[in-house]
Design a protein around this motif. Sequence first.
Motif, PDB file in Angstrom:
ATOM      1  N   GLY A   7       0.808  -1.220   0.000  1.00 10.22           N
ATOM      2  CA  GLY A   7       0.000   0.000   0.000  1.00 10.22           C
ATOM      3  C   GLY A   7       0.838   1.266   0.000  1.00 10.22           C
ATOM      4  O   GLY A   7       0.298   2.373   0.031  1.00 10.22           O
ATOM      5  N   GLY A  15       2.813   2.481   2.368  1.00  4.60           N
ATOM      6  CA  GLY A  15       2.952   3.177   3.654  1.00  4.60           C
ATOM      7  C   GLY A  15       4.410   3.448   4.019  1.00  4.60           C
ATOM      8  O   GLY A  15       4.781   4.591   4.324  1.00  4.60           O
ATOM      9  N   HIS A  16       5.229   2.406   3.954  1.00  7.19           N
ATOM     10  CA  HIS A  16       6.659   2.602   4.244  1.00  7.19           C
ATOM     11  C   HIS A  16       7.288   3.500   3.174  1.00  7.19           C
ATOM     12  O   HIS A  16       8.105   4.365   3.482  1.00  7.19           O
ATOM     13  N   ASP A  39       6.955  -4.419  -6.623  1.00  2.00           N
ATOM     14  CA  ASP A  39       5.861  -5.290  -6.174  1.00  2.00           C
ATOM     15  C   ASP A  39       5.431  -6.137  -7.351  1.00  2.00           C
ATOM     16  O   ASP A  39       5.410  -5.663  -8.484  1.00  2.00           O
ATOM     17  N   ASN A  84       8.954  -9.182  -9.513  1.00  2.00           N
ATOM     18  CA  ASN A  84       9.377  -9.910  -8.323  1.00  2.00           C
ATOM     19  C   ASN A  84      10.728  -9.349  -7.851  1.00  2.00           C
ATOM     20  O   ASN A  84      11.599  -9.062  -8.684  1.00  2.00           O
ATOM     21  N   PHE A  85      10.902  -9.222  -6.556  1.00  2.00           N
ATOM     22  CA  PHE A  85      12.176  -8.668  -6.055  1.00  2.00           C
ATOM     23  C   PHE A  85      13.356  -9.636  -6.241  1.00  2.00           C
ATOM     24  O   PHE A  85      14.491  -9.295  -5.944  1.00  2.00           O
ATOM     25  N   ASP A 142       9.433  -5.851   3.433  1.00  2.56           N
ATOM     26  CA  ASP A 142       8.371  -6.105   4.420  1.00  2.56           C
ATOM     27  C   ASP A 142       7.593  -7.289   3.846  1.00  2.56           C
ATOM     28  O   ASP A 142       6.707  -7.110   3.014  1.00  2.56           O
ATOM     29  N   GLY A 176       5.739 -11.106   2.995  1.00  2.00           N
ATOM     30  CA  GLY A 176       4.407 -11.683   3.151  1.00  2.00           C
ATOM     31  C   GLY A 176       3.360 -10.942   2.357  1.00  2.00           C
ATOM     32  O   GLY A 176       3.681 -10.210   1.424  1.00  2.00           O
ATOM     33  N   GLN A 218      -4.475  -7.948   0.086  1.00  2.00           N
ATOM     34  CA  GLN A 218      -4.466  -9.270  -0.545  1.00  2.00           C
ATOM     35  C   GLN A 218      -5.236 -10.267   0.323  1.00  2.00           C
ATOM     36  O   GLN A 218      -6.059 -11.040  -0.167  1.00  2.00           O
TER      37      GLN A 218
HETATM   38  C1  SAM Z   1       3.358  -6.804   3.706  1.00  2.00           C
HETATM   39  S1  SAM Z   1       3.062  -6.113   2.152  1.00  2.00           S
HETATM   40  C2  SAM Z   1       4.015  -4.646   2.140  1.00  2.00           C
HETATM   41  C3  SAM Z   1       3.313  -3.499   2.757  1.00  2.00           C
HETATM   42  C4  SAM Z   1       4.024  -2.165   2.614  1.00  2.00           C
HETATM   43  N1  SAM Z   1       5.273  -2.139   3.322  1.00  2.00           N
HETATM   44  C5  SAM Z   1       3.137  -1.028   3.064  1.00  2.00           C
HETATM   45  O1  SAM Z   1       3.578  -0.191   3.863  1.00  2.00           O
HETATM   46  O2  SAM Z   1       1.979  -0.966   2.614  1.00  2.00           O
HETATM   47  C6  SAM Z   1       3.997  -7.127   1.099  1.00  2.00           C
HETATM   48  C7  SAM Z   1       3.897  -6.767  -0.382  1.00  2.00           C
HETATM   49  O3  SAM Z   1       5.037  -7.338  -1.012  1.00  2.00           O
HETATM   50  C8  SAM Z   1       4.665  -7.951  -2.202  1.00  2.00           C
HETATM   51  N2  SAM Z   1       5.609  -9.045  -2.399  1.00  2.00           N
HETATM   52  C9  SAM Z   1       5.797 -10.133  -1.623  1.00  2.00           C
HETATM   53  N3  SAM Z   1       6.763 -10.913  -2.115  1.00  2.00           N
HETATM   54  C10 SAM Z   1       7.228 -10.278  -3.225  1.00  2.00           C
HETATM   55  C11 SAM Z   1       8.239 -10.587  -4.174  1.00  2.00           C
HETATM   56  N4  SAM Z   1       8.946 -11.712  -4.109  1.00  2.00           N
HETATM   57  N5  SAM Z   1       8.459  -9.693  -5.172  1.00  2.00           N
HETATM   58  C12 SAM Z   1       7.727  -8.559  -5.276  1.00  2.00           C
HETATM   59  N6  SAM Z   1       6.745  -8.234  -4.418  1.00  2.00           N
HETATM   60  C13 SAM Z   1       6.493  -9.083  -3.403  1.00  2.00           C
HETATM   61  C14 SAM Z   1       3.240  -8.394  -2.011  1.00  2.00           C
HETATM   62  O4  SAM Z   1       2.585  -8.455  -3.258  1.00  2.00           O
HETATM   63  C15 SAM Z   1       2.685  -7.297  -1.105  1.00  2.00           C
HETATM   64  O5  SAM Z   1       2.066  -6.278  -1.844  1.00  2.00           O
END
Ligand code: SAM
Length: 302
Positions: free
Chosen positions: A30, A32-33, A51, A72-73, A94, A96, A101
């Motif tokens: 979202g 936020g960070h 993301d 993907n990261f 961050d 998960g 989702q």
């Molecule tokens: C916990 S949320 C992050 C929330 C964010 N820090 C915020 O402040 O809103 C995790 C996000 O990372 C994404 N994500 C998880 N694994 C990923 C990956 N391997 N590559 C890219 N995005 C990924 C997910 O789709 C999700 O939107």
Amino acid sequence: MYHQPVLLTEVIDGLAIRPEGIYADATLGGGGHARAILEKLGPRGRLVGFDQDEDAWEQQPGDKRFTLVPENFRHLERFLKLHSALPLDGLLADLGVSSHQFDTAQRGFSTRYDAPLDMRMDRRSEFTAANLLRTWSEPELLQLFEQYGEVSNARTLARLLVQARRTHELDTIGALKAVLKPVIRGNPQRYLAQVFQALRIGVNDELEALRQLLVQAAKVIRPGGRLAVITFHSLEDRLVKQFIKTGSFGSSATADDRPVEKPFRPVTKKPVTAGPAELKTNNRARSAKLRIAERTGTQDSK
Ligand SMILES: C[S@@+](CC[C@H](N)C(=O)[O-])C[C@H]1O[C@@H](n2cnc3c(N)ncnc32)[C@H](O)[C@@H]1O
């Protein structure tokens, strides 16, 4: 709300942001960070946000210092190079799923709804939880539920699923829950949550993505730069802790992920967890663990 960021102050403090620096948020969600990082950056600072979920792309900050990488990261280094964003002064992950989702029924992440067994973060991929349940062997399912779900009767569960799929279509949450009924142990909600967590980690290959992220973090962060990782699962935290401490994952490192010698110095010995005020307002913060480390040594000139 799309997602309430966890440990926000702790992340921002831990990254020790330089206003002119280049930062990456590996998990935009979202945003936020990401917005809090942008607030600390000056006009010449930069933030690159990754993301793999198209829903998160709509949450990107409208800010010319921000670059979205809708990938993907696992491909961190490649895309940072492409966007001339190297070396980094800091990287946040961050891990998960986001609340968005989890709370969107048709994404299939939550046991609360009946919906297709999907669980893909990246919907460009064709591999869903239903595919996993159709194609993985019994030993693979056993390992999945034992390691990623910490399910107490993983062997019974794996055997049951392999038998059930001969006669049942396990393609919805309702169908899976009905089949699981006879093997549920202890609190049903907790048991189902463990099964779902394991499936989600398997569908998105989350631990391998994390390993690849950490190995690349050691290459892309400049000496003195910071790494901040928030995990929600003990296996993930163990990987992060071990990599920060030793620069490797022991036997689980893959051949072409040759780790750099002790690339990080832990800034916090113990993981940072949420305080009582945050725990009151954000349930998700309960299992969050933040580790902060500083890049040591000399940068690989790649
Ligand atoms: C916990 S949320 C992050 C929330 C964010 N820090 C915020 O402040 O809103 C995790 C996000 O990372 C994404 N994500 C998880 N694994 C990923 C990956 N391997 N590559 C890219 N995005 C990924 C997910 O789709 C999700 O939107």
